[in-house]
Write a protein that holds these residues in place. Structure first.
Motif, PDB file in Angstrom:
ATOM      1  N   ILE A 282       0.835  -1.200   0.000  1.00 42.19           N
ATOM      2  CA  ILE A 282       0.000   0.000   0.000  1.00 42.19           C
ATOM      3  C   ILE A 282       0.873   1.255   0.000  1.00 42.19           C
ATOM      4  O   ILE A 282       0.630   2.205  -0.728  1.00 42.19           O
ATOM      5  N   LEU A 283       1.937   1.196   0.793  1.00 43.92           N
ATOM      6  CA  LEU A 283       2.851   2.337   0.844  1.00 43.92           C
ATOM      7  C   LEU A 283       3.468   2.600  -0.524  1.00 43.92           C
ATOM      8  O   LEU A 283       3.549   3.738  -0.974  1.00 43.92           O
TER       9      LEU A 283
ATOM     10  N   ILE B 161       1.504   6.511  -7.095  1.00 47.60           N
ATOM     11  CA  ILE B 161       0.368   7.271  -7.617  1.00 47.60           C
ATOM     12  C   ILE B 161       0.635   8.773  -7.662  1.00 47.60           C
ATOM     13  O   ILE B 161       0.442   9.402  -8.699  1.00 47.60           O
ATOM     14  N   PRO B 162       1.148   9.355  -6.577  1.00 50.08           N
ATOM     15  CA  PRO B 162       1.439  10.791  -6.650  1.00 50.08           C
ATOM     16  C   PRO B 162       2.382  11.132  -7.795  1.00 50.08           C
ATOM     17  O   PRO B 162       2.174  12.121  -8.497  1.00 50.08           O
TER      18      PRO B 162
ATOM     19  N   LEU C 264       2.277   1.820  -3.440  1.00 53.48           N
ATOM     20  CA  LEU C 264       1.249   2.426  -4.293  1.00 53.48           C
ATOM     21  C   LEU C 264       1.084   3.903  -3.951  1.00 53.48           C
ATOM     22  O   LEU C 264       0.945   4.749  -4.825  1.00 53.48           O
ATOM     23  N   GLY C 265       1.116   4.170  -2.656  1.00 53.40           N
ATOM     24  CA  GLY C 265       0.946   5.536  -2.200  1.00 53.40           C
ATOM     25  C   GLY C 265       2.031   6.461  -2.722  1.00 53.40           C
ATOM     26  O   GLY C 265       1.843   7.668  -2.839  1.00 53.40           O
TER      27      GLY C 265
ATOM     28  N   SER D 273       2.837   9.584 -10.668  1.00 49.36           N
ATOM     29  CA  SER D 273       2.200   9.548 -11.981  1.00 49.36           C
ATOM     30  C   SER D 273       1.175  10.658 -12.123  1.00 49.36           C
ATOM     31  O   SER D 273       0.871  11.109 -13.217  1.00 49.36           O
ATOM     32  N   ALA D 274       0.648  11.104 -10.983  1.00 49.49           N
ATOM     33  CA  ALA D 274      -0.390  12.121 -11.048  1.00 49.49           C
ATOM     34  C   ALA D 274       0.178  13.505 -11.311  1.00 49.49           C
ATOM     35  O   ALA D 274      -0.472  14.359 -11.884  1.00 49.49           O
TER      36      ALA D 274
END
Lengths: 355, 349
Positions: free
Chosen positions: B12-13, B19-20, B15-16, B22-23
């Motif tokens: 989860i970390l 995601i930022p 991914l956390g 790529s965003a």
């Protein structure tokens, strides 16, 4: 003991994070910017004095309904009636103040909170008595009592408290309000009020009551094993009624505090207040720990108040915001799943070790 | 801590963090509404009650007006331009008002009488922000204008149309929440029906909420089964339940109609056998919103004023819908009589 405490803290934190991450994935898939959204969520909840005030105000009733739910859970009951108990508490506090508007402020405020507590206590006490003497399922009775509370309250507001055709009551006099010019100035005109301090004090008292007093011990032992408790000489009927009443009493105080602090009047509502159900999620997230409930309430309040900011400052539509918030709540609820998996793995491993 | 939990939390970390990253790439693209709206002196926001702007009725009409106004002035939806905010619970109103003010919106439309208290407080605390409240009056504040509608006049015409069209001599009315505003609809509707067909029976029921389409549907189903062949719904988005019930009734062969409310609801009455929206009473929130926005932009915000919009001011109206020419002629005649003051429509039932 400390290890247990650590894992208890880690599971809710993982669930929260998982909710945020999945929410971010959904936003990315739909073409919205998760960083901007979460930034808006955060600044909306904690970015300026006004937002902080609103977040703390939103947390106040959640702490109390959460505490209420957790007391019933300790005794092994699922009190879903928090919303109804909160509503009768709200109604009674406003009704009390409007009936005696000329009394001095201190009397009005204590009277209003007492009225809310008594009303909430009686409301869930009904479910408690039915449970103790007739073994009625408290889940069903408390849900039904929610509806009765909603329509009864709407009827009372329309028939006795409203001015003419309005669908809300008159506002309470300034002297009975938990808001103060000082707090308003401090938080830039937010609706923050002294109720938060009342809620925190009650949380501390509840932590003491549940851990250190006979009443707390009896409630917890009934929850663990009611037959054994009966055998040990406790009056299970008495404790069941007591636990349910205490549970509703706390939710009732939540309603009273929100009534004279936040709303300052009572409205005709379309549905039972969401604070009641959010209190349930808050208590589950905090494993019923009173101090944990304070923090879980702050989290929920941040999501609610911060969530309002998202459609204002970003392009993310409010529906997406609702999905993300629901996901976080879902994962919080699903924290039991994480726990279950973790336990299962543990037992599998120990079995493997033996073989 | 257990190994699996550790693995899950690590994933989860990770991914956390991903995601930022790529965003960040498309961040500049989505944040440009503010720069596009630069130089605009008036940012307008619409604050609804618990219903959204997609209620096919009241709020949607106001939002359509604001969108049109914004496009005409080359503004985009978002900061510095125009936007809407919906509330989830009654305690959200003051919070939303403060969030809008903080983001530099300087004209706020409060759509609905429920926002009365929040607007009064917000206007007192923020004298530089202008407020326009619909359907109720907030008096004596320089930065608040109150806009109310003579809904009873259009409801009168709606009642007349439903009564003249009725074969069973029974028609229904479903309101949202009983109160000053919906009373006007009920009073006008009943008066119009009785004036046109003296022996008509009007069945009046209330949902108790503006957002419970399911409850409205069950009330409507009971009404249609009772022989009412048209129902006028003044119940916000709950009114959509009446359309749904009417479509079911049509499927079982009953010739029933719905009278639309606040907006021309012809579209909502479309079903595979035709259209069952008999007519709609129209509340021209869209034109009123455009009008007040333009006045404010020109520096003539009608503060402290209470404007009333009736048939005469084109604030309310009725659509022809499925009405026969014969009935429509009578309706038009009555409309003129009301405008000329020959007929006074009651406000209270």
């Amino acid at each position: 003991m400390s290890k247990n405490w650590k894992s208890r803290l880690s599971i809710p934190l993982i669930s929260i994070l998982a909710g945020f991450v999945l929410g971010a994935i959904i936003m990315l898939c739909l073409g919205y910017d998760p960083i901007m959204t979460y930034e808006a969520l955060f600044t909306g909840a904690w970015g300026d004095p006004n937002s902080i005030g609103e977040t703390l105000r939103q947390a106040t009733p959640l702490i109390l309904t959460g505490l209420g739910f957790s007391v019933a859970t300790s005794a092994g009951f699922f009190n879903i009636g928090g919303a109804g108990q909160y509503l009768v508490g709200w109604l009674s506090s406003i009704w009390f103040v409007l009936s005696f508007p000329s009394l001095p402020g201190v009397v009005l405020i204590t009277g209003a909170i007492a009225a809310g507590a008594i009303a909430g206590g009686i409301w869930s006490g009904i479910a408690g008595v039915l449970r103790a003497y007739l073994k009625t399922n408290e889940v069903i009775t408390t849900i039904m009592l929610n509806y009765i509370a909603l329509y009864l309250s709407n009827w009372i507001v329309k028939s006795f408290l409203a001015n003419g055709d309005a669908d809300y009551s008159k506002s309470i006099p300034q002297s009975a309000s938990l808001r103060s010019p000082f707090l308003m100035e401090l938080t830039n005109n937010s609706t923050f009020h002294y109720g938060l301090f009342i809620a925190i004090v009650i949380a501390i008292i509840m932590a003491f009551v549940m851990k250190k007093t006979t009443v707390g011990y009896e409630i917890r032992s009934i929850g663990l094993n009611s037959d054994a408790s009966k055998y040990a000489g406790m009056s299970t009927k008495k404790v069941i009624i007591l636990a349910m009443t205490l549970s509703g009493l706390l939710a009732g105080i939540g309603g009273a505090v929100d009534g004279i602090g936040n709303y300052q009047n009572i409205l005709v509502l379309a549905s039972t207040p969401s604070v009641g159900f959010d209190g349930l999620a808050v208590a589950l997230l905090a494993y019923g720990n009173p101090i944990g409930i304070v923090f879980a309430s702050l989290l929920f309040a941040s999501l609610k108040i911060g969530g309002l900011n998202i459609p204002v400052v970003s392009n993310t539509p409010s529906e997406i915001v609702d999905i993300v918030i629901a996901l976080i709540i879902f994962f919080v609820g699903a924290s039991y799943l994480f726990e279950y998996i973790s336990k299962k793995m543990k037992t599998n491993k120990s079995k493997g070790g033996k073989a | 801590m257990n190994k699996l939990i550790k693995k899950i939390s690590l994933a989860i970390l990770a991914l956390g963090i991903i995601i930022p990253l790529s965003a960040c790439t498309n961040r500049s693209a989505s944040n440009n509404s503010e720069s596009q709206n630069k130089g605009n002196s008036l940012a307008v926001a619409l604050l609804t009650d618990l219903n959204g702007v997609d209620d096919k009725s009241f709020n949607q009409s106001a939002w359509e007006g604001l969108t049109k106004w914004g496009k005409e002035h080359n503004l985009t939806k978002g900061l510095g331009g125009y936007d809407y905010v919906q509330s989830h619970q009654d305690s959200d109103y003051p919070v939303n008002i403060n969030k809008l003010i903080k983001n530099n919106y300087n004209l706020i439309y409060a759509i609905g009488y429920k926002l009365d208290k929040a607007v009064t407080d917000g206007a007192k605390q923020n004298p530089n922000t202008k407020f326009a409240i619909i359907d109720t009056v907030v008096p004596d504040l320089d930065n608040v204008t109150s806009l109310t509608f003579k809904d009873n006049e259009s409801a009168y015409l709606a009642g007349m149309s439903a009564a003249l069209n009725s074969k069973t001599k029974k028609i229904g009315f479903i309101g949202g929440v009983k109160g000053e505003v919906i009373n006007r609809f009920e009073a006008g509707y009943v008066a119009g029906a009785k004036a046109a067909v003296p022996d008509i029976q009007v069945d009046v029921k209330y949902v108790g909420a503006f957002d419970k389409a399911d409850v409205a549907k069950s009330i409507a189903t009971a009404m249609y089964n009772n022989g009412n062949d048209a129902i006028y719904q003044a119940a916000g988005s709950a009114g959509l339940g009446v359309f749904s019930s009417a479509k079911d009734a049509r499927k079982s062969g009953k010739e029933v109609y719905v009278v639309g409310c606040d907006r021309d609801q012809t579209e909502e009455g479309q079903y595979d056998g035709g259209n069952l929206t008999l007519t709609s009473s129209i509340k021209a929130l869209n034109t009123v919103v455009e009008e007040v926005s333009n006045e404010t932009l020109a520096g003539n915000f009608p503060g402290k004023q209470h404007k009333v919009f009736g048939l005469k001011e084109n604030g309310v109206d009725i659509s022809k819908g499925q009405l026969s020419t014969d009935i429509w002629n009578k309706v038009e005649q009555t409309k003129q009589d009301i405008i000329d003051g020959k007929i006074t429509v009651p406000e209270k039932p």
